[in-house]
Structures are given as C-alpha cells and as structure tokens.
Design an enzyme around this catalytic site. Structure first.
Site, PDB file in Angstrom:
ATOM      1  N   GLY A  29      53.096  27.248  49.060  1.00 29.77           N
ATOM      2  CA  GLY A  29      51.937  26.677  48.371  1.00 29.77           C
ATOM      3  C   GLY A  29      52.198  26.631  46.875  1.00 29.77           C
ATOM      4  O   GLY A  29      53.290  26.237  46.431  1.00 29.77           O
TER       5      GLY A  29
ATOM      6  N   ASN B  20      50.517  39.203  44.925  1.00 30.30           N
ATOM      7  CA  ASN B  20      49.590  40.127  44.275  1.00 30.30           C
ATOM      8  C   ASN B  20      49.040  41.114  45.283  1.00 30.30           C
ATOM      9  O   ASN B  20      49.033  40.862  46.488  1.00 30.30           O
ATOM     10  CB  ASN B  20      48.420  39.352  43.661  1.00 30.30           C
ATOM     11  CG  ASN B  20      48.779  38.767  42.312  1.00 30.30           C
ATOM     12  OD1 ASN B  20      49.585  39.331  41.574  1.00 30.30           O
ATOM     13  ND2 ASN B  20      48.185  37.627  41.999  1.00 30.30           N
TER      14      ASN B  20
ATOM     15  N   LYS C 224      50.062  45.628  37.688  1.00 29.67           N
ATOM     16  CA  LYS C 224      49.530  44.287  38.009  1.00 29.67           C
ATOM     17  C   LYS C 224      48.270  44.416  38.855  1.00 29.67           C
ATOM     18  O   LYS C 224      47.301  43.684  38.673  1.00 29.67           O
ATOM     19  CB  LYS C 224      50.619  43.481  38.746  1.00 29.67           C
ATOM     20  CG  LYS C 224      50.206  42.059  39.138  1.00 29.67           C
ATOM     21  CD  LYS C 224      50.523  41.044  38.057  1.00 29.67           C
ATOM     22  CE  LYS C 224      50.008  39.647  38.329  1.00 29.67           C
ATOM     23  NZ  LYS C 224      50.885  38.798  39.097  1.00 29.67           N
TER      24      LYS C 224
ATOM     25  N   ASN D  54      40.986  30.227  32.335  1.00 33.95           N
ATOM     26  CA  ASN D  54      41.300  30.114  33.773  1.00 33.95           C
ATOM     27  C   ASN D  54      40.247  30.805  34.621  1.00 33.95           C
ATOM     28  O   ASN D  54      39.655  31.797  34.210  1.00 33.95           O
ATOM     29  CB  ASN D  54      42.636  30.814  34.094  1.00 33.95           C
ATOM     30  CG  ASN D  54      43.813  30.152  33.411  1.00 33.95           C
ATOM     31  OD1 ASN D  54      43.668  29.093  32.808  1.00 33.95           O
ATOM     32  ND2 ASN D  54      44.956  30.793  33.496  1.00 33.95           N
TER      33      ASN D  54
ATOM     34  N   GLU E 218      41.913  37.750  48.541  1.00 34.70           N
ATOM     35  CA  GLU E 218      42.822  38.898  48.671  1.00 34.70           C
ATOM     36  C   GLU E 218      42.112  40.212  48.322  1.00 34.70           C
ATOM     37  O   GLU E 218      42.752  41.178  47.925  1.00 34.70           O
ATOM     38  CB  GLU E 218      44.045  38.680  47.777  1.00 34.70           C
ATOM     39  CG  GLU E 218      44.864  37.461  48.187  1.00 34.70           C
ATOM     40  CD  GLU E 218      46.185  37.324  47.428  1.00 34.70           C
ATOM     41  OE1 GLU E 218      47.246  37.403  48.041  1.00 34.70           O
ATOM     42  OE2 GLU E 218      46.124  37.123  46.205  1.00 34.70           O
TER      43      GLU E 218
END
Ligand code: NAD
Length: 308
Positions: A9, A103, A185, A252, A267
């Site tokens: 993707g 992620n 992260k 964003n 997620e």
C-alpha cells in the site's frame, strides 16, 4: 537483491518504488486486487511534490505466486501481521531475512513466532506516504529509517540491507538497541494518534488547548511508566519530542485519524492498546490509555456507511 513486499500500500509501494528505481529486483504482493491490476497495467505511480513518477514493478495478489527472496518486507497494518508473517515465510530463501518497519508494538514478536527470530530485522521509518487510489501513492515526507536485529544476534547481512537501502536513497542507520527505538516511536504514536483520531483534529492542534496537551502528557507518562516496568527507560524529554513531532507534522491527520475518517480498522490494539496489555502484565493501571483504547475500539466497531 531479490526483495518481496507483503503489503504494498502506501509504505510498501513507496519503499518498493525506491528500491526498484535503484535496480533491485522488487516484487509487490498485496491482497487489494484493483491496486495490483493498476500497478501491472500502468506501473506504480508515486507523487513527489505534485509530480507523478511511474515505474514498472511486478505485482501480484496470488499468494501462490512465490518468488524466493533475500529480503521480505512486511508493510501491512499491524492488524494483519500474523497472516503476513505466514506468507513471508513462503517467500524467504534459506538465508533470507524479514524486515518490519510497521508502527506499533508486537509486530516483530508476531513475525518471530513464524520466522526464526534471528532472521527478523525490526525498525522504524520517518518516511510518510498516503494512498491516492489504486496504483497511485503520494510521498508525504522523508526522514531517517532505523533498523536492527530483533533478537540482537549479529547478522552480517544487516549491513548489506542498510547499504541497499542507502543506495536507493532511503537514509538508513543501524541501531544497536532497536527495542528502544521502537518504544520511542510507539510513545509518539501513543501521544498523537488516538487523540487526533477521536477528535478529528490535525496533529498540530494537540497543543493548542491546555486540556488536550494535558491528556497527551497523561497518556505519555503512563506509557513511559509501563516501558520502565518492562526495563525500557525512555528519555526524560519524550513528551517534548511528542510535541515537536506533532508540530513538524502539524497539518497532517495521523494515520489513525485517516483510518477513522475512512472507516477502516485502526492500529489501536498495537498502540494505546499495547500499553494497556503491557500494563496488565505488570499489574499496573493506565486509565487514560485504557479509555482512549476503548473509545477507538467502540468507534471502529460501530462504523456504519462505507465500512471496510
Ligand atoms: P496501507 O493500508 O496503505 O497498506 C497496507 C497494505 O497491506 C494494503 O494495500 C492492504 O491491501 C495490504 N494487505 C493487507 N493484508 C494483507 C495480506 N495479508 N497480504 C498482503 N497484503 C495485505 O498502510 P500503510 O500506510 O502503508 O502502513 C503500513 C504500516 O506502516 C503500518 O503499520 C503503518 O502504521 C506503518 N507506517 C505508515 C506510515 C505512513 O505514512 N503511511 C509511516 C510509517 C509507518
């Protein structure tokens, strides 16, 4: 190098494009048939600064279309990692490696349950990408990619992977403690994703109002306490890092925000939900993360029109 992507993707497509452009033998696997047909008929299109570049890269949605690979890169959403790991195993050459730059927490462990743990490379990337439609993606931003062996056992091929990535224009560094990098992260995503997804705001807005900023601090503090209980000490200025990244990506919508906007499964289980699960293992309470997790789960199980 023979490289197969499981999940092609936004991010799989972007990295596949970079690597194919640099001369690597790339194969794109994806279950999204319209996307695969568009790639095979017109080439994969990647928009950089408003200009679309196309590249012919072979793609397939037939999971029996096996091309043995030196490197299999898993770039599905974390909800699909187990299935992708099973597919990855079929594509691996004997000495091949699997890389995840997904992620969330838990992806490398899930892959390690299927593929030998010493063959798993994990990491993070600060590149960003968005799907515009079948066969077309947009490069949304660049940044470093950090990789390391998940089992922390040295593998000389890790340097080869780094060099292949760097030669493709993907600024890549090897990290000795990749577990800490993935925690960092995760904490960024814990602080930004669910709050923006639930409220509809862009990343940069999380510090505009004091109550939102305070909520970010609460979820990040809980997550850092859980990390410490699991032997991982996050930097003292991690909350500031969350706000710095939210500012840098201010215009964003977070990936979870985009998933909610498009009524896609998020997620959440691998992000705030992972903090809840890891807290439970240590008998800790993380009410802010538990609340955000429950709210996003409630939202996504009650999508109506256009549910995917
Ligand atoms: P995406 O939804 O654009 O791409 C995932 C692709 O996987 C889809 O095309 C889907 O059809 C395919 N897929 C699902 N199940 C599959 C299966 N079993 N086998 C093969 N293909 C399958 O998602 P994305 O934005 O590329 O994100 C991928 C991962 O990278 C996520 O963990 C995300 O959090 C992470 N990430 C995304 C970005 C970003 O900017 N998009 C940045 C850094 C990290």
């Amino acid at each position: 190098m023979d490289i197969t992507f499981i999940g092609s993707g936004a991010m799989g497509g972007l990295f596949g494009y970079f690597l194919a452009r640099s001369g690597q033998n790339v194969f794109l696997m994806d279950i999204w048939e319209d996307h695969v047909s568009a790639i095979n008929s017109q080439g994969l299109g990647v928009e950089f600064d408003g200009k679309i570049n196309r590249m012919d890269i072979p793609a397939s949605s037939d999971m029996n279309d096996i091309r043995k690979s030196d490197l299999v890169i898993i770039f599905v959403k974390s909800t699909q990692t187990e299935q992708a790991a099973v597919q990855a195993l079929k594509y691996l050459k004997d000495e091949g490696l699997v890389l995840t730059l997904q992620n969330g927490m838990g992806n490398a462990d899930k892959i390690s349950q299927v593929v030998h743990p010493d063959k798993v490379i994990a990491g993070t990337t600060s590149h960003g990408a968005t799907i515009l439609g079948p066969g077309l993606i947009r490069h949304a931003g660049a940044g470093p990619t950090l990789i390391g062996m998940w089992s922390e056992k040295n593998n000389t091929e890790l340097a080869t992977v780094k060099n292949v990535f760097c030669n493709a224009g993907i600024d890549t560094r090897i990290e000795d403690n990749i577990h800490l990098i993935i925690w960092k992260k995760l904490i960024i995503n814990v602080g930004i994703n669910a709050i923006t997804a639930l409220t509809g705001i862009k990343n940069g807005k999380i510090m505009d109002s004091p109550p939102t900023g305070e909520l970010v601090r609460m979820v990040v503090k809980e997550a850092c306490d859980v990390a410490l209980a699991h032997g991982m000490k996050l930097p003292d200025d991690i909350v500031d890092q969350v706000f710095t990244i939210a500012t840098a990506t201010g215009l964003n919508r977070s990936s979870m925000g985009q998933d909610v906007d498009h009524k896609r499964l998020t997620e959440i289980d691998a992000i705030n939900g992972a903090i809840v699960s890891l807290a439970q293992k240590k008998g800790m309470r993380v009410p802010a993360n538990q609340t955000l997790t429950a709210l996003v789960q409630t939202l996504q199980t009650n999508y109506k029109e256009g549910e995917k």
